[in-house]
Design an enzyme around this catalytic site. Structure first.
Site, PDB file in Angstrom:
ATOM      1  N   LYS A 218     -10.455  -3.193  -4.423  1.00 55.82           N
ATOM      2  CA  LYS A 218     -11.366  -2.111  -4.797  1.00 55.82           C
ATOM      3  C   LYS A 218     -10.141  -0.806  -5.231  1.00 55.82           C
ATOM      4  O   LYS A 218     -10.705   0.025  -5.650  1.00 55.82           O
ATOM      5  CB  LYS A 218     -12.185  -1.438  -3.643  1.00 55.82           C
ATOM      6  CG  LYS A 218     -11.767  -2.127  -2.351  1.00 55.82           C
ATOM      7  CD  LYS A 218     -12.828  -1.891  -1.336  1.00 55.82           C
ATOM      8  CE  LYS A 218     -12.583  -2.411   0.053  1.00 55.82           C
ATOM      9  NZ  LYS A 218     -13.377  -2.748   0.816  1.00 55.82           N
TER      10      LYS A 218
ATOM     11  N   LYS B 196      -4.185  -9.556  -6.724  1.00 55.25           N
ATOM     12  CA  LYS B 196      -5.570  -9.764  -5.992  1.00 55.25           C
ATOM     13  C   LYS B 196      -6.405  -8.787  -6.389  1.00 55.25           C
ATOM     14  O   LYS B 196      -6.288  -7.742  -6.823  1.00 55.25           O
ATOM     15  CB  LYS B 196      -5.628 -10.013  -4.420  1.00 55.25           C
ATOM     16  CG  LYS B 196      -5.242  -8.624  -3.751  1.00 55.25           C
ATOM     17  CD  LYS B 196      -5.672  -8.837  -2.284  1.00 55.25           C
ATOM     18  CE  LYS B 196      -5.630  -7.347  -1.875  1.00 55.25           C
ATOM     19  NZ  LYS B 196      -6.443  -7.206  -0.630  1.00 55.25           N
TER      20      LYS B 196
ATOM     21  N   LYS C 161       0.609  -1.191  -0.114  1.00 52.48           N
ATOM     22  CA  LYS C 161       0.050  -0.021   0.092  1.00 52.48           C
ATOM     23  C   LYS C 161       0.856   1.260  -0.062  1.00 52.48           C
ATOM     24  O   LYS C 161       0.655   2.335  -0.598  1.00 52.48           O
ATOM     25  CB  LYS C 161      -0.851  -0.040   1.291  1.00 52.48           C
ATOM     26  CG  LYS C 161      -2.054  -1.116   1.070  1.00 52.48           C
ATOM     27  CD  LYS C 161      -3.230  -0.787   1.653  1.00 52.48           C
ATOM     28  CE  LYS C 161      -4.393  -1.586   1.409  1.00 52.48           C
ATOM     29  NZ  LYS C 161      -5.546  -1.675   2.125  1.00 52.48           N
TER      30      LYS C 161
HETATM   31  P1  ATP Z   1      -7.915  -2.820  -0.684  1.00 51.20           P
HETATM   32  O1  ATP Z   1      -8.299  -3.163  -1.918  1.00 51.20           O
HETATM   33  O2  ATP Z   1      -8.464  -1.367  -0.297  1.00 51.20           O
HETATM   34  O3  ATP Z   1      -7.021  -3.308   0.065  1.00 51.20           O
HETATM   35  P2  ATP Z   1      -9.681  -4.962   0.056  1.00 51.20           P
HETATM   36  O4  ATP Z   1     -10.596  -5.033  -1.181  1.00 51.20           O
HETATM   37  O5  ATP Z   1      -8.761  -5.844   0.290  1.00 51.20           O
HETATM   38  O6  ATP Z   1      -9.408  -3.361   0.358  1.00 51.20           O
HETATM   39  P3  ATP Z   1     -10.847  -5.187   2.823  1.00 51.20           P
HETATM   40  O7  ATP Z   1     -11.694  -4.195   3.432  1.00 51.20           O
HETATM   41  O8  ATP Z   1      -9.108  -4.881   3.118  1.00 51.20           O
HETATM   42  O9  ATP Z   1     -10.977  -5.026   1.138  1.00 51.20           O
HETATM   43  O10 ATP Z   1     -10.874  -6.695   3.063  1.00 51.20           O
HETATM   44  C1  ATP Z   1     -12.021  -7.353   3.527  1.00 51.20           C
HETATM   45  C2  ATP Z   1     -12.016  -8.735   3.509  1.00 51.20           C
HETATM   46  O11 ATP Z   1     -11.951  -9.134   2.245  1.00 51.20           O
HETATM   47  C3  ATP Z   1     -10.678  -9.119   4.228  1.00 51.20           C
HETATM   48  O12 ATP Z   1     -10.893 -10.441   4.882  1.00 51.20           O
HETATM   49  C4  ATP Z   1      -9.858  -9.653   2.923  1.00 51.20           C
HETATM   50  O13 ATP Z   1      -8.754 -10.787   3.286  1.00 51.20           O
HETATM   51  C5  ATP Z   1     -10.997 -10.173   1.990  1.00 51.20           C
HETATM   52  N1  ATP Z   1     -10.275  -9.861   0.598  1.00 51.20           N
HETATM   53  C6  ATP Z   1      -9.978  -8.576  -0.034  1.00 51.20           C
HETATM   54  N2  ATP Z   1      -9.854  -8.760  -1.248  1.00 51.20           N
HETATM   55  C7  ATP Z   1      -9.664 -10.500  -1.470  1.00 51.20           C
HETATM   56  C8  ATP Z   1      -9.447 -10.989  -2.685  1.00 51.20           C
HETATM   57  N3  ATP Z   1      -8.913 -10.469  -3.849  1.00 51.20           N
HETATM   58  N4  ATP Z   1      -9.463 -12.264  -2.533  1.00 51.20           N
HETATM   59  C9  ATP Z   1     -10.126 -12.919  -1.359  1.00 51.20           C
HETATM   60  N5  ATP Z   1     -10.315 -12.321  -0.389  1.00 51.20           N
HETATM   61  C10 ATP Z   1      -9.922 -10.966  -0.387  1.00 51.20           C
HETATM   62  N1  LTN Z   2      -7.011  -5.543   7.601  1.00 47.12           N
HETATM   63  C1  LTN Z   2      -8.196  -6.100   7.143  1.00 47.12           C
HETATM   64  C2  LTN Z   2      -9.426  -5.403   7.837  1.00 47.12           C
HETATM   65  C3  LTN Z   2      -9.620  -5.841   9.390  1.00 47.12           C
HETATM   66  C4  LTN Z   2      -9.743  -7.131  10.209  1.00 47.12           C
HETATM   67  C5  LTN Z   2      -9.726  -6.507  11.280  1.00 47.12           C
HETATM   68  C6  LTN Z   2      -9.873  -8.060   9.434  1.00 47.12           C
HETATM   69  C7  LTN Z   2      -9.383  -4.696  10.359  1.00 47.12           C
HETATM   70  N2  LTN Z   2      -9.463  -5.202  11.480  1.00 47.12           N
HETATM   71  C8  LTN Z   2     -10.075  -7.791  12.252  1.00 47.12           C
HETATM   72  C9  LTN Z   2     -10.128  -9.248  10.357  1.00 47.12           C
HETATM   73  C10 LTN Z   2     -10.061  -9.044  11.935  1.00 47.12           C
HETATM   74  C11 LTN Z   2      -8.207  -5.504   5.571  1.00 47.12           C
HETATM   75  O1  LTN Z   2      -7.626  -4.830   5.288  1.00 47.12           O
HETATM   76  N3  LTN Z   2      -8.740  -6.327   5.010  1.00 47.12           N
END
Ligand code: ATP
Ligand code: LTN
Length: 339
Positions: free
Chosen positions: A208, A205, A122
């Site tokens: 968003k 991966k 990030k």
């Molecule tokens: P960002 O893209 O801003 O990093 P994000 O899409 O990863 O955000 P988060 O809010 O960080 O979204 O993640 C929420 C949950 O979704 C977490 O448990 C994360 O492991 C899962 N997750 C996110 N992206 C993926 C993916 N591409 N495949 C499987 N699980 C995912």
């Molecule tokens: N870091 C995680 C979001 C997150 C989370 C948590 C997930 C914050 N606190 C506690 C599991 C348990 C992310 O970026 N997806």
């Protein structure tokens, strides 16, 4: 003095996981994590947070996070979290997260935080942009989210395993220093969909914060866009349908998505396809079938903001009753002077 572990009245596993209110929920979030939140809510004690304070690590505009929070709450109830049984809350409504977060910062080392791949990714992506100190200390706040609730299981996508590992290390270190205080949690990742890849760049991966708009499928996308995104998905130059994530990441990702959506193993699915076109169409259709009922409930819920706010207040009250006790236990274990 050794603090005693809080004894839960029911002998059921405690589950906790959270999601940031940044952007819309996508297929990776759903298949990798959120869907698992819903399964088992009736036989486990589940807590799910919308972690708005985590979103501040990358937020610079007013009012954006609040709106994203209410939309995400509606989405969580739409995918099937039942407010009667699941505790769904907003992180900033439970001040103990910030309070325990500081204790966690003092229990994790600079070196451990420096090894976190999410921080490296990030901060590198932000290039010339502002990189907050919060982005670096983020896993300490995440450890607080988890340890506050004595969680045994943390259902997350693959990318979050490292953060659960560091939480385990923090819990063990604290328990060693100050006596048994925290439950040591475990990450739970799904068999299929643990890492959904970007449709345009299947080596990254699905995310968003992705650059390629067509690479990410949102749960609120209309059917036509879903079909378009799958049709344009990057595959390979040879036309062979094989499940081989290393050599053929694009096709394997489509098989993984279809597998997660239908429940059939990729090895069984692969038999049905000799061309990419029908595989893309079937993956799109399976995803549309998955999101349609969710979208319907989402639009109904968003029409009643008052009710959503009420449900979040109920969740915050339940979450606080657990979080207050854990923070007290933590301060007592350290031996801070009671006020
Ligand atoms: P960002 O893209 O801003 O990093 P994000 O899409 O990863 O955000 P988060 O809010 O960080 O979204 O993640 C929420 C949950 O979704 C977490 O448990 C994360 O492991 C899962 N997750 C996110 N992206 C993926 C993916 N591409 N495949 C499987 N699980 C995912
Ligand atoms: N870091 C995680 C979001 C997150 C989370 C948590 C997930 C914050 N606190 C506690 C599991 C348990 C992310 O970026 N997806």
């Amino acid at each position: 003095m050794t603090a005693l572990l809080r004894v839960t009245s029911e002998d059921v596993a405690r589950v906790l996981s959270c999601i940031q209110p940044t952007g819309s929920v996508h297929l990776g979030n759903y298949l990798g994590a959120l869907r698992n939140w819903v399964t088992g809510q009736h036989d486990k004690d589940v807590f799910h947070g919308i972690v708005d304070l985590h979103a501040l690590t990358t937020t610079t505009e007013p009012r954006v996070v609040g709106q994203a929070t209410i939309e995400l709450a509606a989405m969580l109830f739409s995918i099937g979290l039942d407010p009667e049984v699941a505790t769904v809350f907003v992180q900033s409504h439970v001040p103990e997260h910030s309070q325990l977060g500081w204790v966690m910062e003092c229990t994790v080392s600079f070196g451990e935080l420096s090894r976190m791949t999410q921080f490296k990714d990030k901060s590198a992506k932000r290039e010339a942009e502002f990189v907050s100190a919060g982005l670096f200390t983020y896993p300490a706040l995440q450890a607080a989210d988890i340890l506050l609730y004595d969680a045994n299981e943390v259902p997350v996508g693959d990318d979050q395993r490292q953060h659960v590992e560091i939480t385990r290390d923090i819990a063990l270190r604290f328990n060693h220093r100050f006596g048994e205080t925290f439950v040591v949690p475990e990450a739970v990742t799904p068999a299929a969909g643990a890492r959904v890849m970007d449709l345009q760049d299947p080596t990254s991966k699905m995310s968003k914060s992705t650059e390629t708009e067509n690479g990410c499928v949102y749960l609120l996308d209309d059917p036509a866009s879903i079909v378009k995104k799958f049709r344009r998905a990057v595959t390979d130059s040879d036309a062979d349908v094989r499940y081989d994530p290393k050599a053929k990441p694009g096709v394997s990702n489509l098989l993984d998505i279809l597998s997660a959506a239908t429940g059939s193993a990729p090895s069984a699915l692969v038999e049905h396809y000799s061309q990419y076109g029908p595989l893309k169409q079937d993956a799109a259709d399976a995803v549309i079938a998955l999101v349609e009922p969710i979208q319907q409930r989402y639009h109904e819920l968003m029409a009643d903001r008052g009710e959503l706010e009420r449900l979040l207040r109920v969740g915050a009250d339940r979450a606080r009753s657990v979080a207050t006790a854990t923070l007290r236990r933590t301060y007592d274990a350290i031996g801070l002077l009671p006020c």
